[in-house]
Enzyme design. Structure first.
Site, PDB file in Angstrom:
ATOM      1  CE1 TYR A 141     -79.301   5.548 -32.369  1.00 52.68           C
ATOM      2  CE2 TYR A 141     -81.435   5.365 -33.417  1.00 52.68           C
ATOM      3  CZ  TYR A 141     -80.081   5.610 -33.502  1.00 52.68           C
ATOM      4  OH  TYR A 141     -79.524   5.921 -34.709  1.00 52.68           O
ATOM      5  CE  LYS A 192     -67.286  -3.037 -37.529  1.00 53.62           C
ATOM      6  NZ  LYS A 192     -66.692  -3.008 -38.881  1.00 53.62           N
ATOM      7  CG  ASP A 224     -67.593  -2.636 -42.165  1.00 54.77           C
ATOM      8  OD1 ASP A 224     -68.340  -3.615 -41.950  1.00 54.77           O
ATOM      9  OD2 ASP A 224     -66.361  -2.679 -41.986  1.00 54.77           O
ATOM     10  CG  ASP A 252     -82.263   8.004 -43.291  1.00 55.14           C
ATOM     11  OD1 ASP A 252     -83.407   7.498 -43.199  1.00 55.14           O
ATOM     12  OD2 ASP A 252     -81.966   9.107 -42.782  1.00 55.14           O
TER      13      ASP A 252
END
Ligand code: NAD
Length: 362
Positions: A141, A192, A224, A252
Site C-alpha cells: 500500500y 506467501k 491462501d 475483514d
C-alpha cells in the site's frame, strides 16, 4: 494527570457513532474520575471540505500532541471523483503514516449473545476470540515505485511495489509476540513464502525474533491456507500476524465470522504505545444520518484506548461489561438483530451503554 485525546469523527456514520462514544467518555469523566479532555478536528471528506486536504495540517498537529486518537470513519460517494491524493481514504493512510502507527490490532470476538448473527454454524464460531496483528505502514500500500504508465506497445500497465525491510518486519513481529504473551501464547505468522521473496525474508525475521519469546508457540501459514482455515476452523487461532494487504483482507474475513462489523473495534499503535482507535467498519453512506448505525464498535474502541494507551484497564472493563449487559437485555441495533430482541437506534444504544455504566458507578 489529565490525558488529552483527539477526536476525529470523519464522514458518514462516523459523526453519529463518535457522538455516542463521547457520551461514554463524558460519563467516565463525571462519574468515574477519569482525567481526560478532548478536542475535535476534521479528517477525510470533512477535512477536504474544511481545508482542501483529507488530512489538514491542524488535524495532524492535534493528533501528534494528543495522548491518543479516536476516529470514526472516512469516505463518501461525493468524494469518489476527487484526485486520488485528495480522497478521504488518503487522510487515513496519511495519519497512520504521520503518527508512525505500524501495528494494527484487530480482535475478532464473538459475543455469546450474538452467536446466531454469524453466517457460520454456532459450533464453529461460538467462543471465538482471535487477534489479528496487521502491519499498517509498509508493504504494497505504500511501496514505491507505483503508478500507471504507458508501455512501448501502447498498452497501459498499473504497477505497485511490495517491499518490507528487516526493521519493519522485526517491529511488527515483536508487537505480535508481545500481544501473544498477554493471551494464549500462540502466534501464527501468515505469508506467501512459496512465491514471494518478501515473504521469505518475513519468515526468516519472524523466526529469528521468536527466540526472544520462547514461551510463545510460533507457526507459519501461507495466506491462501489461512483464508481457508479462518472460515473452516477459526478457533484454532490465537494471534495471527501478517503484512498490510494480507492483514486487510484476513481481518475483514475474521470480522464477518462474528456476524457484524458494527461490533468490532481496532487499535493502531506506534512504538511507544500511543495509538489511534477506530471501529473497523467504514462510513456506511447507505445508512448515514438514519440513526440505525451500530455505535458499539466505536464505544469498544474507547475501551481499547483505555487499555492500550491510557493505562486504565479497569475502566476498559467497565465499558466492555456495560456492552455485555446491554446485549443481555436483548437490545440490538438492526445489524445485529437476533430473534426476540428489541431493535433500537444509534443514540438509544449509546444511552443504554451509558445507563449500564451508571449502574456500575453507584
Ligand atoms: P462500510 O464498512 O462503510 O459498509 C459496509 C456495510 O456494512 C454497509 O452495508 C454498511 O451499512 C454496514 N455497516 C458498516 N458499519 C456499520 C455499523 N456501524 N452499523 C451498521 N451497519 C454498518 O464499507 P463500504 O460500504 O465498503 O465503504 C463505505 C465508505 O467507507 C467508502 O467511502 C470507503 O472507502 C470507506 N471506508 C472507510 C474505512 C475507514 O474509515 N476506516 C474503512 C472501510 C471503508
Amino acid at each position: 494527570m489529565t490525558k488529552k485525546i483527539a477526536v476525529l469523527p470523519g464522514d458518514g456514520i462516523g459523526i453519529e457513532i463518535v457522538a455516542e462514544a463521547i457520551k461514554v467518555i463524558d460519563l467516565l469523566k463525571s462519574g468515574f474520575g477519569l482525567g481526560i479532555e478532548y478536542e475535535t478536528a476534521p479528517i477525510g471528506g470533512a477535512g477536504y471540505d474544511a481545508a482542501g486536504e483529507p488530512l489538514p495540517e491542524a488535524t495532524l498537529a492535534l493528533a501528534r500532541e494528543a495522548d491518543a486518537v479516536l476516529l470514526g470513519a472516512v469516505g463518501g460517494p461525493q468524494y469518489d471523483k476527487l484526485p486520488r491524493d485528495k480522497r478521504p481514504e488518503r487522510g487515513l493512510l496519511a495519519i497512520r503514516e504521520g503518527l508512525g502507527l505500524f501495528s494494527n490490532l484487530r480482535p475478532a470476538i464473538l459475543y455469546a449473545q450474538l452467536a446466531d448473527a454469524s453466517t457460520l454454524k454456532p459450533e464453529v464460531v461460538a467462543g471465538l476470540d482471535i487477534m489479528i496483528v496487521r502491519e499498517l505502514t509498509g508493504g504494497i500500500y505504500f511501496g514505491q515505485p507505483r503508478g500507471i504508465r504507458s508501455r512501448d506497445d501502447g498498452q497501459r500497465e498499473g504497477f505497485n511495489t511490495l517491499v518490507y525491510s528487516e526493521m519493519e518486519i522485526e517491529r511488527i513481529a515483536r508487537s505480535a509476540f508481545d500481544t501473544a504473551m498477554k493471551r494464549d501464547r500462540r502466534l501464527c505468522s501468515v505469508d506467501k513464502a512459496n512465491v514471494l521473496e518478501v515473504s521469505e525474508l518475513w519468515r526468516e525475521v519472524v523466526t529469528r525474533v521468536s527466540s526472544d519469546y520462547p514461551e510463545v508457540e510460533l507457526s507459519h501459514m501461507y495466506v491462501d491456507n489461512a483464508a481457508m482455515q479462518l472460515v473452516r476452523a477459526p478457533k484454532q487461532f490465537d494471534v495471527m500476524v501478517t503484512g498490510n494487504m494480507f492483514g486487510d483482507i484476513l481481518s475483514d474475513a475474521a470480522a464477518m465470522l462474528t456476524g457484524s462489523i458494527g461490533m468490532l473495534p481496532s487499535a493502531s499503535l506506534d512504538e511507544n504505545g500511543k495509538g489511534m482507535y477506530e471501529p473497523i467498519h467504514g462510513s456506511a453512506p447507505d445508512i448515514a444520518g438514519k440513526d440505525v448505525a451500530n455505535p458499539l464498535a466505536t464505544i469498544l474502541s474507547v475501551a481499547m484506548m483505555l487499555r492500550h494507551s491510557l493505562e486504565e484497564p479497569a475502566l476498559a472493563d467497565v465499558i466492555e461489561k456495560a456492552v455485555g449487559k446491554v446485549l443481555d437485555q436483548g437490545l440490538r441495533t438492526a445489524d445485529i438483530e437476533t430473534e426476540g430482541a428489541t431493535v433500537i437506534g444509534t443514540a438509544a444504544m449509546g444511552d443504554a451503554v451509558v445507563a449500564a455504566m451508571q449502574e456500575m458507578s453507584n
